[in-house]
Design a protein around this motif. Structure first.
Motif, PDB file in Angstrom:
ATOM      1  N   ILE A  93       0.891  -1.153   0.000  1.00 54.74           N
ATOM      2  CA  ILE A  93       0.000   0.000   0.000  1.00 54.74           C
ATOM      3  C   ILE A  93       0.929   1.203   0.000  1.00 54.74           C
ATOM      4  N   HIS A 114     -14.131   1.586   4.547  1.00 52.47           N
ATOM      5  CA  HIS A 114     -14.470   0.289   3.962  1.00 52.47           C
ATOM      6  C   HIS A 114     -14.059  -0.838   4.909  1.00 52.47           C
ATOM      7  N   THR A 142      -4.639   6.283  10.122  1.00 56.32           N
ATOM      8  CA  THR A 142      -5.713   5.335   9.782  1.00 56.32           C
ATOM      9  C   THR A 142      -6.664   5.223  10.972  1.00 56.32           C
ATOM     10  N   HIS A 268     -12.437   0.685   8.202  1.00 58.01           N
ATOM     11  CA  HIS A 268     -11.280   1.563   8.401  1.00 58.01           C
ATOM     12  C   HIS A 268     -11.164   2.545   7.242  1.00 58.01           C
ATOM     13  N   ARG A 279       5.157   6.968   1.642  1.00 61.16           N
ATOM     14  CA  ARG A 279       4.414   6.126   2.598  1.00 61.16           C
ATOM     15  C   ARG A 279       4.368   4.718   2.008  1.00 61.16           C
ATOM     16  N   ARG A 283       0.704  -5.493   3.508  1.00 62.76           N
ATOM     17  CA  ARG A 283      -0.475  -6.074   4.144  1.00 62.76           C
ATOM     18  C   ARG A 283      -0.676  -7.519   3.702  1.00 62.76           C
TER      19      ARG A 283
HETATM   20  C1  SIN Z   1      -6.292   0.077   3.802  1.00 61.83           C
HETATM   21  O1  SIN Z   1      -7.256   0.780   3.553  1.00 61.83           O
HETATM   22  O2  SIN Z   1      -6.389  -1.163   3.860  1.00 61.83           O
HETATM   23  C2  SIN Z   1      -4.943   0.715   4.051  1.00 61.83           C
HETATM   24  C3  SIN Z   1      -4.924   1.587   5.234  1.00 61.83           C
HETATM   25  C4  SIN Z   1      -3.672   2.395   5.312  1.00 61.83           C
HETATM   26  O3  SIN Z   1      -2.976   2.592   4.318  1.00 61.83           O
HETATM   27  O4  SIN Z   1      -3.369   2.891   6.407  1.00 61.83           O
END
Ligand code: SIN
Length: 292
Positions: A93, A114, A142, A268, A279, A283
């Motif tokens: 990400i 989402h 987040t 989230h 950044r 995940r």
């Molecule tokens: C996500 O929405 O799964 C990523 C959240 C993030 O980048 O902090």
């Protein structure tokens, strides 16, 4: 200090509607007893934060597998795209561009609320997100919402309105309106014709038995069996309720943080950040069950 089942783990709830810090554990050398404590804390607090962790991608995947079989992110599922050579379960990400191409997904804009991969039949039970590079100016936080608390606080009329109802979760478009590669858009342009999984609006957690709202994402959601206008009205009322209540907690990232959340009963959202800042997070997601 021996706190939990003979381990040195300390669980510190955030004091907000969900979330806890887990301290006194190195995720690179997790024992079975420590994992049992972490799994229970995950069920109790829905979102866990581990700070100052130094695990690599292999250990990240191994940690995810302790929760269950891993799934692949949508890009990998639909197009076979792999972000980390030899470890297809990892999705990056990121907003970083290398050789003119994004190294990961989502970019730098604000991401909409989402639950991960709500548009497939068996959305993930757990998501594990680990930070490698974080903007130094504090952007890109987040936040998570406790959808069990949101369901419990639902006014009676809305509780009645959602009972026995289901939402179709758009599998074709992301929240920005962009079409996912490898999907087919409906010719009619009618929201009801878009492909996607159908899940109950109120789901019961398969382990804890607690009920929660399951809204997935707002964009192109459709309440089955209703006129589109009626569906929009109900969804707007539900989202207003969820967004206006005291159901959330926000994580301010540091490099070395690893977050684990229960994707079945939370939503989230990542805030926007300065696009000139790098950044990068990795995940993995754990296969879930069909919501019921
Ligand atoms: C996500 O929405 O799964 C990523 C959240 C993030 O980048 O902090």
């Amino acid at each position: 200090m021996l706190d939990h089942a003979g381990t040195a783990i300390r669980i510190r709830p955030t004091g907000a509607a969900l979330g806890a810090d887990v301290e006194g554990v190195d995720l690179a050398t997790l024992s079975d007893a420590e994992f049992a404590v972490i799994r229970q804390a995950w069920l109790d607090h829905l979102v866990l934060r581990f700070r100052d962790q130094t695990i690599d991608d292999h250990a990240h995947v191994a940690l995810g597998r302790r929760f269950g079989e891993l799934d692949f992110n949508p890009g990998t599922r639909l197009t076979g795209k792999v972000y980390v050579e030899g470890i297809p379960e990892i999705v990056k990400i990121s907003n970083i561009i290398e050789n003119g191409k994004p190294v990961g997904e989502l970019g730098a804009g604000e991401a909409d609320w989402h639950s991960d991969m709500c548009f497939i039949d068996t959305p993930p039970s757990a998501s594990l997100l680990r930070s490698l590079e974080i903007p130094t100016d504090g952007g890109g936080d987040t936040s998570w919402i406790n959808m069990e608390a949101a369901y419990a606080a639902l006014p009676d009329d809305l509780k009645q309105a959602v009972e026995g109802r289901s939402i179709k979760h758009d599998a074709v478009y992301v929240s920005s309106g962009k079409q996912r590669p490898g999907t087919v858009a409906p010719e009619s342009g009618d929201i009801r014709d878009i492909a996607g999984a159908v899940h109950p609006i109120v789901r019961t957690h398969p382990v804890t038995g607690r009920r929660s709202l399951y809204l997935g994402k707002r964009f192109n959601a459709y309440v089955m069996g209703m006129e589109v206008a009626e569906s929009e009205k109900l969804l707007d009322a539900l989202w207003d309720h969820v967004m206006s209540g005291d159901f959330r907690w926000t994580q301010h990232w540091r490099v070395g943080d690893l977050m684990i959340w229960d994707n079945r009963c939370t939503m989230h959202q990542r805030g926007a950040f300065d696009p000139s800042m790098r950044r990068l997070l990795h995940r993995v997601v754990v296969k879930g069950e069909k919501p019921a």
